[in-house]
Design a protein around this motif. Structure first.
Motif, PDB file in Angstrom:
ATOM      1  N   ASP A  39      28.838  -6.720  -5.497  1.00 13.73           N
ATOM      2  CA  ASP A  39      27.863  -7.466  -6.083  1.00 13.73           C
ATOM      3  C   ASP A  39      26.389  -7.176  -5.585  1.00 13.73           C
ATOM      4  N   LEU A  40      25.340  -7.059  -5.689  1.00 14.44           N
ATOM      5  CA  LEU A  40      24.216  -6.674  -5.404  1.00 14.44           C
ATOM      6  C   LEU A  40      24.571  -6.696  -3.443  1.00 14.44           C
ATOM      7  N   GLU A  41      24.112  -8.443  -3.627  1.00 12.56           N
ATOM      8  CA  GLU A  41      23.869  -8.208  -1.657  1.00 12.56           C
ATOM      9  C   GLU A  41      24.899  -7.912  -0.920  1.00 12.56           C
ATOM     10  N   THR A  42      26.626  -7.504  -1.398  1.00 14.59           N
ATOM     11  CA  THR A  42      27.139  -7.227  -0.349  1.00 14.59           C
ATOM     12  C   THR A  42      27.080  -6.048  -0.697  1.00 14.59           C
ATOM     13  N   SER A  43      26.695  -4.922  -1.508  1.00 18.11           N
ATOM     14  CA  SER A  43      26.295  -3.587  -1.626  1.00 18.11           C
ATOM     15  C   SER A  43      25.286  -3.314  -0.657  1.00 18.11           C
ATOM     16  N   ASN A  44      24.275  -4.015  -0.436  1.00 17.34           N
ATOM     17  CA  ASN A  44      23.245  -3.496   0.366  1.00 17.34           C
ATOM     18  C   ASN A  44      23.670  -3.706   1.990  1.00 17.34           C
ATOM     19  N   PHE A  45      24.198  -5.154   1.497  1.00 15.99           N
ATOM     20  CA  PHE A  45      24.640  -5.063   3.423  1.00 15.99           C
ATOM     21  C   PHE A  45      25.656  -4.108   3.647  1.00 15.99           C
ATOM     22  N   SER A  46      26.462  -3.930   2.381  1.00 14.94           N
ATOM     23  CA  SER A  46      27.534  -2.039   2.661  1.00 14.94           C
ATOM     24  C   SER A  46      26.698  -1.699   3.336  1.00 14.94           C
ATOM     25  N   VAL A  47      25.614  -0.638   2.566  1.00 15.27           N
ATOM     26  CA  VAL A  47      24.988   0.073   3.678  1.00 15.27           C
ATOM     27  C   VAL A  47      24.034  -0.091   4.172  1.00 15.27           C
ATOM     28  N   GLU A  48      23.839  -1.088   4.622  1.00 18.48           N
ATOM     29  CA  GLU A  48      22.788  -1.229   6.409  1.00 18.48           C
ATOM     30  C   GLU A  48      23.900  -1.144   7.333  1.00 18.48           C
TER      31      GLU A  48
END
Length: 254
Positions: A39-48
């Motif tokens: 989802d958007l939250e875990t996508s951003n987490f993954s990128v970070e």
């Protein structure tokens, strides 16, 4: 030299120690890992996470469980994340269809699966595909889309279906299930399909291989997957690790 192509270190079961686990990758025999957005939250987490650790890569996408409430704005947000060119984003995923749980209506799943494939094509990225009890529908959508690169996560289809995906340019993801006693189908796939078409994955914290089944899965347990694949194909675990590592670099354009 092991590449864990599919893990979820954003999961709450890793809340207190995911950084420590990643810092120990080298001594655990893990060269690279890809953290998968759902989802958007875990996508951003993954990128970070991929920005913080040299040996971590990331994907962005919305899992079929989470597509209810998706909109074109969500697609735009995913595109924005990729176009920032921050972190090491190697695919759009985890996307696909899940007809086992039906947490999202089937038509919604199909709609946003297709939309995310189109996004991947626009961005010239491969896809990471989730398919559960929806093998034919997933295959039909992928074939019709014309996308020609990606990974079938936790592949559970037939050898014949695997062959068809390979013709389209896809790799098959093999994980802890290969060590289970009742995994006859996937063992046949591994036995009969050339290793150049396989990558390995944990799906951490899920699908922990024997002898740790029931515990939280981690990348370090991929050595048991390598051992089982090696046993089936009559090659060494080291050769399995090396070949699947090379396959992972190719499919993710690393």
């Amino acid at each position: 030299m092991i590449f864990d192509t599919h893990a979820h270190y954003d999961d709450k079961r890793f809340k207190n120690d995911y950084e420590e686990i990643i810092k120990n990758f080298k001594e655990d025999g893990i060269s690279k890992m890809c953290n998968i957005g759902i989802d958007l939250e875990t996508s951003n987490f993954s990128v970070e996470l991929s920005k913080k650790f040299d040996n971590v890569y990331s994907t962005v996408g919305v899992h079929p469980h989470n597509v209810t409430g998706m909109s074109e704005k969500t697609i735009a947000e995913l595109k924005k994340i990729v176009c920032k060119k921050e972190g090491k984003i190697v695919a759009i995923g985890e996307i696909g269809l899940d007809y086992h749980y039906d947490f999202s209506p089937k038509e919604e799943q199909k709609k946003w699966f297709k939309k995310q494939i189109e996004l991947a094509k626009q961005l010239e990225l491969p896809i990471v595909v989730h398919a559960r009890e929806a093998d034919q529908a997933v295959y039909d959508i992928i074939k019709e889309s014309g996308i020609n690169k990606g990974v079938l996560h936790c592949f559970a289809g037939s050898k014949e279906l695997g062959d068809e995906y390979i013709k389209l340019g896809f790799k098959l993801g093999i994980g802890g299930v290969i060590t289970f006693k009742n995994a006859k189908n996937i063992k046949r796939v591994v036995e009969e399909i050339d290793i150049k078409h396989l990558v390995i994955e944990t799906d951490a914290p899920y699908l922990t291989p024997i002898p740790f089944r029931g515990e939280r899965n981690e990348s370090k347990y991929l050595k048991y997957v390598c051992e089982k694949i090696g046993e089936i194909k009559n090659i060494s675990p080291e050769e399995v690790a090396k070949k699947t590592y090379e396959n992972s670099l190719k499919v993710f354009n690393i």
